[in-house]
Design a protein around this motif. Structure first.
Motif, PDB file in Angstrom:
ATOM      1  N   ALA A  53       0.919  -1.319  -0.009  1.00  0.00           N
ATOM      2  CA  ALA A  53       0.112  -0.050  -0.062  1.00  0.00           C
ATOM      3  C   ALA A  53       0.929   1.173  -0.118  1.00  0.00           C
ATOM      4  O   ALA A  53       0.553   2.317  -0.546  1.00  0.00           O
ATOM      5  N   ALA A  54       2.045   1.016   0.771  1.00  0.00           N
ATOM      6  CA  ALA A  54       3.219   2.261   0.659  1.00  0.00           C
ATOM      7  C   ALA A  54       3.467   2.569  -0.614  1.00  0.00           C
ATOM      8  O   ALA A  54       3.715   3.573  -0.921  1.00  0.00           O
ATOM      9  N   MET A  55       3.777   1.565  -1.238  1.00  0.00           N
ATOM     10  CA  MET A  55       4.147   1.737  -2.817  1.00  0.00           C
ATOM     11  C   MET A  55       3.289   2.591  -3.621  1.00  0.00           C
ATOM     12  O   MET A  55       3.586   3.215  -4.370  1.00  0.00           O
ATOM     13  N   ASP A  56       1.814   2.271  -3.123  1.00  0.00           N
ATOM     14  CA  ASP A  56       0.850   3.133  -4.061  1.00  0.00           C
ATOM     15  C   ASP A  56       0.684   4.591  -3.164  1.00  0.00           C
ATOM     16  O   ASP A  56      -0.185   5.100  -3.677  1.00  0.00           O
ATOM     17  N   GLY A  57       1.596   5.025  -2.307  1.00  0.00           N
ATOM     18  CA  GLY A  57       1.199   6.053  -1.566  1.00  0.00           C
ATOM     19  C   GLY A  57       0.434   6.379  -0.371  1.00  0.00           C
ATOM     20  O   GLY A  57       0.136   7.436   0.107  1.00  0.00           O
ATOM     21  N   HIS A  58       0.216   5.154   0.127  1.00  0.00           N
ATOM     22  CA  HIS A  58      -0.961   5.133   1.295  1.00  0.00           C
ATOM     23  C   HIS A  58       0.102   4.678   2.544  1.00  0.00           C
ATOM     24  O   HIS A  58       0.795   3.807   2.816  1.00  0.00           O
ATOM     25  N   THR A  59      -0.002   5.881   3.719  1.00  0.00           N
ATOM     26  CA  THR A  59       0.736   5.376   4.824  1.00  0.00           C
ATOM     27  C   THR A  59       0.030   4.553   5.945  1.00  0.00           C
ATOM     28  O   THR A  59       0.750   3.988   6.661  1.00  0.00           O
ATOM     29  N   TYR A  60      -1.338   4.208   5.516  1.00  0.00           N
ATOM     30  CA  TYR A  60      -2.139   3.514   6.330  1.00  0.00           C
ATOM     31  C   TYR A  60      -3.248   2.938   5.469  1.00  0.00           C
ATOM     32  O   TYR A  60      -3.283   3.343   4.405  1.00  0.00           O
ATOM     33  N   LEU A  61      -3.952   1.778   5.999  1.00  0.00           N
ATOM     34  CA  LEU A  61      -5.183   1.332   5.370  1.00  0.00           C
ATOM     35  C   LEU A  61      -6.091   1.232   6.340  1.00  0.00           C
ATOM     36  O   LEU A  61      -5.839   1.051   7.539  1.00  0.00           O
ATOM     37  N   PRO A  62      -7.655   1.903   6.086  1.00  0.00           N
ATOM     38  CA  PRO A  62      -8.550   1.359   7.257  1.00  0.00           C
ATOM     39  C   PRO A  62      -8.680  -0.130   7.439  1.00  0.00           C
ATOM     40  O   PRO A  62      -8.109  -1.136   6.358  1.00  0.00           O
ATOM     41  N   MET A  63      -8.917  -0.700   8.427  1.00  0.00           N
ATOM     42  CA  MET A  63      -8.760  -1.938   9.126  1.00  0.00           C
ATOM     43  C   MET A  63      -9.489  -2.793   7.994  1.00  0.00           C
ATOM     44  O   MET A  63      -9.212  -3.998   7.556  1.00  0.00           O
ATOM     45  N   GLU A  64     -10.615  -2.530   7.574  1.00  0.00           N
ATOM     46  CA  GLU A  64     -11.716  -3.324   6.607  1.00  0.00           C
ATOM     47  C   GLU A  64     -10.986  -3.294   5.362  1.00  0.00           C
ATOM     48  O   GLU A  64     -10.894  -4.612   4.862  1.00  0.00           O
ATOM     49  N   GLU A  65     -10.370  -2.397   4.840  1.00  0.00           N
ATOM     50  CA  GLU A  65      -9.443  -2.669   3.516  1.00  0.00           C
ATOM     51  C   GLU A  65      -8.355  -3.409   3.731  1.00  0.00           C
ATOM     52  O   GLU A  65      -8.102  -4.481   2.897  1.00  0.00           O
ATOM     53  N   LEU A  66      -7.560  -3.230   4.912  1.00  0.00           N
ATOM     54  CA  LEU A  66      -6.296  -4.292   5.066  1.00  0.00           C
ATOM     55  C   LEU A  66      -6.830  -5.663   5.033  1.00  0.00           C
ATOM     56  O   LEU A  66      -6.281  -6.575   4.640  1.00  0.00           O
ATOM     57  N   THR A  67      -8.010  -6.064   5.883  1.00  0.00           N
ATOM     58  CA  THR A  67      -8.339  -7.111   5.928  1.00  0.00           C
ATOM     59  C   THR A  67      -8.704  -7.678   4.484  1.00  0.00           C
ATOM     60  O   THR A  67      -8.389  -8.968   4.399  1.00  0.00           O
ATOM     61  N   ARG A  68      -9.420  -7.202   3.831  1.00  0.00           N
ATOM     62  CA  ARG A  68      -9.874  -7.495   2.494  1.00  0.00           C
ATOM     63  C   ARG A  68      -8.698  -7.719   1.695  1.00  0.00           C
ATOM     64  O   ARG A  68      -8.545  -9.150   1.225  1.00  0.00           O
ATOM     65  N   ARG A  69      -7.646  -7.078   1.933  1.00  0.00           N
ATOM     66  CA  ARG A  69      -6.689  -7.176   0.997  1.00  0.00           C
ATOM     67  C   ARG A  69      -5.455  -8.545   1.420  1.00  0.00           C
ATOM     68  O   ARG A  69      -5.088  -9.343   0.613  1.00  0.00           O
ATOM     69  N   ALA A  70      -5.417  -8.684   2.794  1.00  0.00           N
ATOM     70  CA  ALA A  70      -4.775  -9.728   3.299  1.00  0.00           C
ATOM     71  C   ALA A  70      -5.604 -11.032   3.095  1.00  0.00           C
ATOM     72  O   ALA A  70      -4.886 -12.160   2.947  1.00  0.00           O
ATOM     73  N   VAL A  71      -7.073 -11.210   3.151  1.00  0.00           N
ATOM     74  CA  VAL A  71      -7.710 -12.406   3.000  1.00  0.00           C
ATOM     75  C   VAL A  71      -7.233 -12.677   1.316  1.00  0.00           C
ATOM     76  O   VAL A  71      -7.142 -13.946   1.405  1.00  0.00           O
ATOM     77  N   TYR A  72      -7.236 -11.957   0.739  1.00  0.00           N
ATOM     78  CA  TYR A  72      -7.127 -12.188  -0.949  1.00  0.00           C
ATOM     79  C   TYR A  72      -5.735 -12.807  -1.005  1.00  0.00           C
ATOM     80  O   TYR A  72      -5.387 -13.609  -1.716  1.00  0.00           O
ATOM     81  N   LEU A  73      -4.752 -12.076  -0.437  1.00  0.00           N
ATOM     82  CA  LEU A  73      -3.214 -12.700  -0.679  1.00  0.00           C
ATOM     83  C   LEU A  73      -2.969 -13.992   0.156  1.00  0.00           C
ATOM     84  O   LEU A  73      -2.397 -14.617  -0.471  1.00  0.00           O
ATOM     85  N   LEU A  74      -3.694 -14.219   1.303  1.00  0.00           N
ATOM     86  CA  LEU A  74      -3.166 -15.363   2.038  1.00  0.00           C
ATOM     87  C   LEU A  74      -4.266 -16.581   1.888  1.00  0.00           C
ATOM     88  O   LEU A  74      -3.712 -17.720   2.200  1.00  0.00           O
ATOM     89  N   GLY A  75      -5.364 -16.464   1.304  1.00  0.00           N
ATOM     90  CA  GLY A  75      -6.385 -17.441   1.377  1.00  0.00           C
ATOM     91  C   GLY A  75      -6.753 -17.975   2.382  1.00  0.00           C
ATOM     92  O   GLY A  75      -7.098 -19.124   2.803  1.00  0.00           O
ATOM     93  N   VAL A  76      -7.146 -17.086   3.645  1.00  0.00           N
ATOM     94  CA  VAL A  76      -7.578 -17.273   4.984  1.00  0.00           C
ATOM     95  C   VAL A  76      -8.873 -16.705   5.181  1.00  0.00           C
ATOM     96  O   VAL A  76      -9.255 -15.848   4.327  1.00  0.00           O
ATOM     97  N   GLU A  77      -9.311 -16.756   6.301  1.00  0.00           N
ATOM     98  CA  GLU A  77     -10.575 -16.129   6.691  1.00  0.00           C
ATOM     99  C   GLU A  77     -10.250 -14.779   7.372  1.00  0.00           C
ATOM    100  O   GLU A  77      -9.251 -14.713   7.912  1.00  0.00           O
TER     101      GLU A  77
END
Length: 450
Positions: free
Chosen positions: A223-247
């Motif tokens: 996200a930092a590579m795209d210029g974001h110093t933080y992510l809202p929790m919901e967005e972070l969870t969504r991206r991590a779920v997609y990356l890791l394939g977990v709940e």
């Protein structure tokens, strides 16, 4: 590619890059010299190796053997043992001493060194202390050889294997089998993706705590590579779920632990939990603090600035409108000024006027911009030299691709006024580094799009 195998001993090393292990050496194979190129782990002259790779034809240097992987072999006959010990691979043993050791212990030399090192003192010129030093060196080289073989069985190339061994030494076995994701934190050039591939080969489960924690940090870095110093929790969870394939519940369960480990910072704002990578949170906070420190007002009389402006208009034939005159005054009086506006709004004329006004007041000015093109444009429009921010901060590039700035808190920029054009192109890392290099009392003027 069809892999070929050659076996021989290292006669001499032509070139070696200590940082990444890239080596050009001459290998004696069946009494003929063969030039080999590749990444080697701490190899020394006199060592016996079995190398795997392919023959290539170099336009200048002729026939070479490009090494993809290799194994070090212990010398087997007495001549090979003597050649290895006397090659300089073992500090403190020269040709004459190597010959005496082998004459005393013959083919049993390596077993004696590893199992009964005190017996080396039977050889003239070797004390008990020196015997132990020799044994330590031989054992360390054996440990390295075994570690390289262990790492390569998990598909880790030699270049990376050397980095891993240099970082962890004998700890590599537990690191790889328990938490290979440590490497993403500890070793330059190893990111989450590389660690994840290694973890899969080692047999780490998909829902491993280590994997999920490392994955969350990886998402924040991306996200930092795209210029974001933080992510809202919901967005972070969504991206991590997609990356890791977990709940999502498995991801959310780790936020508090990561915060306690000071890997992330969680901040509630407008009923939204913002999650920062620790580094970016403090970088952003420090940036804000430094900007606040710069934002001071100086008492410069109107009459003094207006006299300078009239002088500028006379010399340069520039005509400043009332807004530009006000902006010049603000630049002289304020430690921090932001000038925005699209094309055709007079930013160029204004910057030129500020430079002249500053010089009239005896102040030194530095002009800089994030890119070479922007710096060239700024130089052309202002009539003064402008540099890229990286050049102004005396950047040096490390092996891992990261920039280190020689201009920083310890060695600040000497100018009184710093003008940064195209400031909206800076990311938080470059902005933080720029602010860190300003001395106390510097005026900072940021120019760019809204």
């Amino acid at each position: 590619m069809e892999t070929e195998t050659v076996t021989g001993y290292v006669d001499h090393i032509i070139y070696r890059n200590a940082e990444n292990g890239y080596t050009v050496l001459v290998l004696v194979v069946n009494e003929e010299e063969l030039t080999c190129v590749g990444t080697f782990s701490d190899i020394a002259e006199g060592e016996n190796i079995e190398a795997h790779g392919e023959y290539t034809e170099h336009a200048t240097y002729g026939r070479q053997f490009k090494v993809v992987s290799f194994e070090e072999k212990e010398p087997e006959d007495e001549m090979a043992i003597e050649r290895y010990l006397g090659s300089g691979a073992i500090h403190g043993i020269g040709l004459a001493l190597a010959a005496r050791i082998v004459r005393r212990f013959k083919k049993d030399t390596f077993r004696i060194i590893e199992e009964e090192p005190e017996r080396l003192a039977e050889v003239k010129g070797i004390s008990q202390r020196k015997a132990m030093e020799i044994a330590d060196q031989v054992n360390a080289k054996r440990d390295l050889r075994e570690a390289m073989i262990f790492l390569q069985q998990y598909g880790i190339n030699m270049n990376l294997a050397v980095k891993i061994y240099n970082k962890y030494g004998g700890e590599i076995y537990s690191v790889l089998k328990e938490n290979p994701y440590r490497m993403a934190d500890d070793i330059d050039g190893v990111g989450f993706k590389t660690a994840d591939e290694i973890a899969a080969r080692v047999g780490i489960k998909t829902d491993s705590d280590f994997r999920i924690k490392s994955g969350i940090q990886y998402v924040l870095q991306q996200a930092a590579m795209d210029g974001h110093t933080y992510l809202p929790m919901e967005e972070l969870t969504r991206r991590a779920v997609y990356l890791l394939g977990v709940e999502s519940s498995q991801v959310e369960a780790h936020y508090m632990n990561l915060a306690m480990d000071r890997k992330i910072v969680m901040q509630l704002k407008d009923d939204i939990t913002q999650i920062y990578a620790n580094t970016f949170y403090y970088m952003e906070a420090n940036t804000a603090a430094m900007l606040k420190q710069l934002d001071v007002t100086y008492d410069v009389p109107d009459i003094e600035i207006e006299a300078a402006i009239r002088n500028i208009e006379k010399k340069t034939e520039m005509e400043l409108d009332e807004h530009q005159v006000e902006a010049v005054k603000e630049a002289v009086r304020n430690g921090l000024l932001v000038i925005t506006g699209g094309p055709g709004t007079g930013k160029t004329t204004l910057v030129k006027a500020i430079v002249y006004a500053a010089e009239q007041c005896g102040l030194k000015v530095k002009l800089m911009a994030p890119t070479g093109r922007a710096a060239k444009r700024l130089s052309s429009s202002s009539g003064r030299e402008a540099e890229t921010i990286h050049k102004a901060l005396e950047a040096e590039l490390h092996e891992n691709g990261e920039a280190y700035f020689n201009k920083n808190q310890s060695d600040t920029l000497s100018e009184d006024i710093i003008i940064v054009d195209e400031a909206s192109m800076m990311d938080v890392v470059l902005f933080h580094s720029s602010l860190s290099a300003l001395k106390e009392g510097t005026h900072l003027i940021l120019v760019g799009d809204v």
